[in-house]
Write a protein that holds these residues in place. Structure first.
Motif, short mmCIF file in Angstrom:
data_model
loop_
_atom_site.label_atom_id
_atom_site.label_comp_id
_atom_site.label_asym_id
_atom_site.label_seq_id
_atom_site.Cartn_x
_atom_site.Cartn_y
_atom_site.Cartn_z
N ARG A 1 26.91 141.26 -11.75
CA ARG A 1 26.14 141.76 -12.89
C ARG A 1 25.05 142.69 -12.41
NH1 ARG A 1 24.82 136.05 -15.96
NH2 ARG A 1 26.97 135.34 -16.32
N GLU B 1 21.38 143.41 -13.63
CA GLU B 1 20.43 142.77 -14.54
C GLU B 1 19.03 143.33 -14.35
OE1 GLU B 1 22.20 138.32 -15.12
OE2 GLU B 1 21.23 138.73 -13.19
N PHE C 1 23.00 144.20 -17.93
CA PHE C 1 22.28 143.32 -18.85
C PHE C 1 20.81 143.69 -18.89
CE2 PHE C 1 25.99 140.87 -17.66
CZ PHE C 1 26.34 140.18 -18.81
N TYR D 1 17.39 141.94 -20.29
CA TYR D 1 16.79 140.73 -20.84
C TYR D 1 15.41 141.09 -21.37
CZ TYR D 1 20.52 138.48 -18.19
OH TYR D 1 21.74 138.13 -17.69
N VAL E 1 19.36 139.24 -25.37
CA VAL E 1 20.15 139.76 -24.26
C VAL E 1 20.97 140.94 -24.77
CG1 VAL E 1 21.92 139.27 -22.53
CG2 VAL E 1 20.32 137.46 -23.24
N LYS F 1 24.02 143.55 -23.57
CA LYS F 1 25.06 143.69 -22.56
C LYS F 1 25.83 144.99 -22.81
CE LYS F 1 29.37 141.48 -20.99
NZ LYS F 1 30.27 140.32 -21.17
N ARG G 1 19.44 134.47 -26.22
CA ARG G 1 19.57 133.62 -25.04
C ARG G 1 19.81 132.17 -25.42
NH1 ARG G 1 17.93 135.23 -20.05
NH2 ARG G 1 17.27 133.11 -19.57
N GLN H 1 28.08 136.13 -21.72
CA GLN H 1 27.63 136.82 -20.52
C GLN H 1 28.77 136.98 -19.52
OE1 GLN H 1 24.11 134.22 -19.84
NE2 GLN H 1 22.98 136.12 -19.57
N SER H 2 29.60 135.97 -19.37
CA SER H 2 30.66 135.99 -18.36
C SER H 2 31.90 136.74 -18.81
CB SER H 2 31.04 134.56 -17.96
OG SER H 2 31.53 133.85 -19.09
#
Length: 369
Positions: A178, A180, A200, A202, A207, A209, A240, A249-250
């Motif tokens: 990732r 981030e 990403f 934050y 969040v 993406k 979140r 996220q994954s």
């Protein structure tokens, strides 16, 4: 709707489409669910139980991003399931005065718990907390000037950091799946495309993406709203505290609330509510060298709307059978999108609304004029 065949009671209660049907039914949704129930009569009892629970506790009014609230309802469902075990030949959820009274007591206890939880302040996540929880060493850029500050990342991405804003990011993104960064304030992101390494952002509780696109994030610590607006490409946004945040996220896909050019989402921190709409001033997003022509001479309204859709990347929904015979003659070059729509709708005796990031046009058309 095949996925509902194996749903449990709790899964029905927390399913977004099911709650929308129960709490905000439309003719289309009602027809679809009635047809599904007709094809699956064995599910009628469970669906009715779930419907009654949704109407009673109205989980759509509570934050789905709060795991404690979800757990509260799951406990209610578990107890109701326990009371639903066949006894003396009675298997119906409504059968027997004792079961009804017991169910009412369980629900009342659950309501009290949910009422208490609902009046607690949502969990606030600060920029400093996010940075402290990072798995890699971060460097920070703070814009103390009066002008936007350019920050170039090693992957080729560029961020324009607004005055009074700060951002933390690793020196290199290598060794991770990732990319981030953490933001406090406002910034415009122009992200280098790399589908193998999603990017990403934050920002407090929200969040964002992306795989490669350009967008703006606004998230100041002293403001009650966090917003994301897209200029090009697609962006996925989620809280979140979303129970499915880890999966989103994954995932290799953009999952969550997906927004496109000239769309934005606003996250209200106090109510943990996310809404999608058009940006206040939509801009042309057509490729350079392919500037759209906004001059029309007796053009059918479908052709005019088609040009606007391509130019601004915004869906325009209308009844082609009713309006397509309406001719448009106009020069719209120097007008904003909303000024263009005002003129067009006035010409064809129609009106428009912005709904969920799209333009919906309604009118009687020109056949009877």
């Amino acid at each position: 709707m095949d996925r509902y065949r194996n749903f449990s009671l709790g899964e029905f209660v927390w399913d977004k489409s099911f709650r929308n049907w129960v709490l905000n039914p439309t003719r289309e949704d009602n027809e679809a669910w009635q047809n599904w129930l007709a094809a699956h009569p064995d599910k009628r009892e469970m669906v009715e139980r779930a419907r009654q629970l949704v109407l009673s506790i109205r989980p759509a009014n509570a934050s789905l991003s709060n795991p404690e609230k979800r757990k509260a309802v799951e406990r209610i469902v578990e107890k109701l399931d326990a009371m639903n075990q066949p006894e003396n030949g009675q298997s119906s959820w409504y059968a027997g005065r004792i079961v009804r009274i017991a169910a009412m007591l369980v629900l009342l206890a659950g309501f009290a718990w949910l009422f208490w939880l609902r009046h607690q302040q949502p969990k606030v996540i600060s920029y400093d907390q996010l940075v402290a929880g990072a798995n890699v060493e971060m460097r920070e850029t703070v814009n103390t000037t009066a002008e936007p500050l350019a920050v170039d990342l090693e992957d080729g991405s560029r961020i324009m950091l607004d005055p009074g804003s700060r951002m933390s990011y690793p020196a290199r993104f290598s060794g991770t799946q990732r990319r981030e960064v953490f933001l406090s304030g406002k910034a415009f992101f122009d992200i280098a495309k790399d589908p193998s390494k999603p990017f990403f952002v934050y920002a407090n509780e929200l969040v964002t993406k992306v795989l490669g696109t350009s967008f703006t994030v606004r998230s100041f610590a002293d403001e009650q709203e966090v917003s994301v607006a897209v200029k090009t490409g697609k962006v996925a946004v989620f809280s979140r505290e979303d129970p499915e945040a880890a999966d989103k996220q994954s995932s290799r896909e953009l999952t969550g609330m997906v927004i496109e050019p000239n769309q934005q989402v606003v996250f209200v921190r106090k109510t943990v509510k996310i809404t999608k709409s058009l940006v206040p001033e939509p801009e042309v997003v057509a490729e350079t060298g392919a500037a759209p022509n906004f001059e029309f001479d007796e053009a059918p309204v479908s052709a005019v709307f088609g040009v606007l859709q391509s130019a601004y990347g915004i869906d325009i929904i209308y009844d082609k059978n009713v309006m397509d015979e309406c001719p448009i003659t106009a020069t719209l070059t120097e007008m904003s999108l909303y000024e263009k729509l005002d003129l067009i709708c006035k010409a064809v005796d129609a009106s428009y609304k912005s709904i969920d990031g799209r333009i919906v046009v309604e009118g009687k058309g020109c056949r009877n004029n």
